[in-house]
Write an enzyme that holds these catalytic residues in place. Structure first.
Site, PDB file in Angstrom:
ATOM      1  N   GLY A  30      -2.242   5.158   6.233  1.00  0.00           N
ATOM      2  CA  GLY A  30      -3.229   4.098   6.437  1.00  0.00           C
ATOM      3  C   GLY A  30      -2.525   2.781   6.663  1.00  0.00           C
ATOM      4  O   GLY A  30      -1.394   2.730   7.144  1.00  0.00           O
ATOM      5  N   CYS A  31      -3.179   1.726   6.280  1.00  0.00           N
ATOM      6  CA  CYS A  31      -2.671   0.376   6.489  1.00  0.00           C
ATOM      7  C   CYS A  31      -1.372   0.151   5.725  1.00  0.00           C
ATOM      8  O   CYS A  31      -1.281   0.432   4.528  1.00  0.00           O
ATOM      9  CB  CYS A  31      -3.722  -0.633   6.032  1.00  0.00           C
ATOM     10  SG  CYS A  31      -3.170  -2.337   6.109  1.00  0.00           S
ATOM     11  N   PHE A  32      -0.368  -0.393   6.418  1.00  0.00           N
ATOM     12  CA  PHE A  32       0.913  -0.611   5.738  1.00  0.00           C
ATOM     13  C   PHE A  32       0.832  -1.680   4.663  1.00  0.00           C
ATOM     14  O   PHE A  32       1.667  -1.717   3.767  1.00  0.00           O
ATOM     15  CB  PHE A  32       2.070  -0.850   6.698  1.00  0.00           C
ATOM     16  CG  PHE A  32       1.893  -1.859   7.813  1.00  0.00           C
ATOM     17  CD1 PHE A  32       1.136  -3.003   7.695  1.00  0.00           C
ATOM     18  CD2 PHE A  32       2.534  -1.632   9.019  1.00  0.00           C
ATOM     19  CE1 PHE A  32       1.013  -3.913   8.729  1.00  0.00           C
ATOM     20  CE2 PHE A  32       2.435  -2.533  10.069  1.00  0.00           C
ATOM     21  CZ  PHE A  32       1.665  -3.686   9.921  1.00  0.00           C
ATOM     22  N   TRP A  33      -0.158  -2.560   4.700  1.00  0.00           N
ATOM     23  CA  TRP A  33      -0.312  -3.547   3.621  1.00  0.00           C
ATOM     24  C   TRP A  33      -0.571  -2.831   2.300  1.00  0.00           C
ATOM     25  O   TRP A  33      -0.058  -3.228   1.258  1.00  0.00           O
ATOM     26  CB  TRP A  33      -1.455  -4.499   3.902  1.00  0.00           C
ATOM     27  CG  TRP A  33      -1.335  -5.339   5.121  1.00  0.00           C
ATOM     28  CD1 TRP A  33      -0.219  -5.640   5.845  1.00  0.00           C
ATOM     29  CD2 TRP A  33      -2.406  -6.017   5.782  1.00  0.00           C
ATOM     30  NE1 TRP A  33      -0.519  -6.451   6.898  1.00  0.00           N
ATOM     31  CE2 TRP A  33      -1.865  -6.701   6.886  1.00  0.00           C
ATOM     32  CE3 TRP A  33      -3.777  -6.107   5.553  1.00  0.00           C
ATOM     33  CZ2 TRP A  33      -2.643  -7.470   7.744  1.00  0.00           C
ATOM     34  CZ3 TRP A  33      -4.552  -6.870   6.403  1.00  0.00           C
ATOM     35  CH2 TRP A  33      -3.986  -7.545   7.498  1.00  0.00           C
ATOM     36  N   CYS A  34      -1.382  -1.764   2.335  1.00  0.00           N
ATOM     37  CA  CYS A  34      -1.702  -0.998   1.127  1.00  0.00           C
ATOM     38  C   CYS A  34      -0.465  -0.305   0.576  1.00  0.00           C
ATOM     39  O   CYS A  34      -0.189  -0.370  -0.631  1.00  0.00           O
ATOM     40  CB  CYS A  34      -2.769   0.046   1.422  1.00  0.00           C
ATOM     41  SG  CYS A  34      -4.369  -0.608   1.916  1.00  0.00           S
TER      42      CYS A  34
END
Length: 182
Positions: free
Chosen positions: A14-18
């Site tokens: 998923g999102c690399f920020w997560c």
């Protein structure tokens, strides 16, 4: 010790920020870089990746100290903080850039990833089969600077509150005995 002496793990979930916000909490994780891997454009950028034009996944590349944390623990954390049963999707984030993938750096990583997936599927840990790709690591393209430490710099941004913070909290709860001090 320079980063280059540490082994790497490259994961897409998923999102690399997560992923960055979760993994940077673990003792033994030396660095976490957001980036892109697994596509066909020679120089991907965020806009091309988000449009789905490049074929890349959003990834994090971890350098880790194997005397403090092993690859299997990193994989266990990976499978704890995202849903590996949804193809090209994590929550409301939809597209191949959000696929679940383990980009292995050697045969041992490949074997551990495949064994863990088989074990989790066999135990029925998830209600549906795991669709996580296990593929060789290719060229890592570091994400633009504004993506680095995104959650730490923007904790009250809407997406961070709704999506990133719960994943970071889930890791803290599941791996409380493996967190960095402070």
């Amino acid at each position: 010790m320079p980063q280059s002496v540490f082994p790497l793990a490259t994961l897409a979930g998923g999102c690399f920020w997560c992923l960055e916000a979760a993994f940077e909490q673990l003792e033994g994780v030396v660095s976490v870089l957001p980036g892109y891997m697994g596509g066909h454009l020679p120089c991907p950028n965020y806009e091309a990746v988000c449009r789905g034009d490049s074929g890349h996944a959003e990834v994090v590349q971890l350098a880790y100290d194997p005397t403090l944390i092993d690859y299997e623990t990193l994989l266990a954390a990976f499978f704890t903080i995202h849903d590996p049963t949804t193809l090209n999707r994590q929550g409301h984030d939809v597209g191949s850039q959000y696929r679940s993938a383990i980009f292995y750096h050697d045969a041992a990583q490949q074997a551990m990833a495949e064994a863990m997936i088989a074990r989790l599927n066999g135990e029925g840990y998830w209600p549906s089969p795991i669709v996580t790709e296990v593929v060789p690591a290719g060229t890592f393209f570091e994400a633009e600077e504004y993506h680095h430490a995104y959650f730490r710099r923007n904790p009250y941004q809407g997406y961070c509150l709704a999506v990133v913070a719960p994943k970071a909290a889930k890791l803290r709860q599941a791996f409380a005995d493996r967190l960095k001090a402070g």
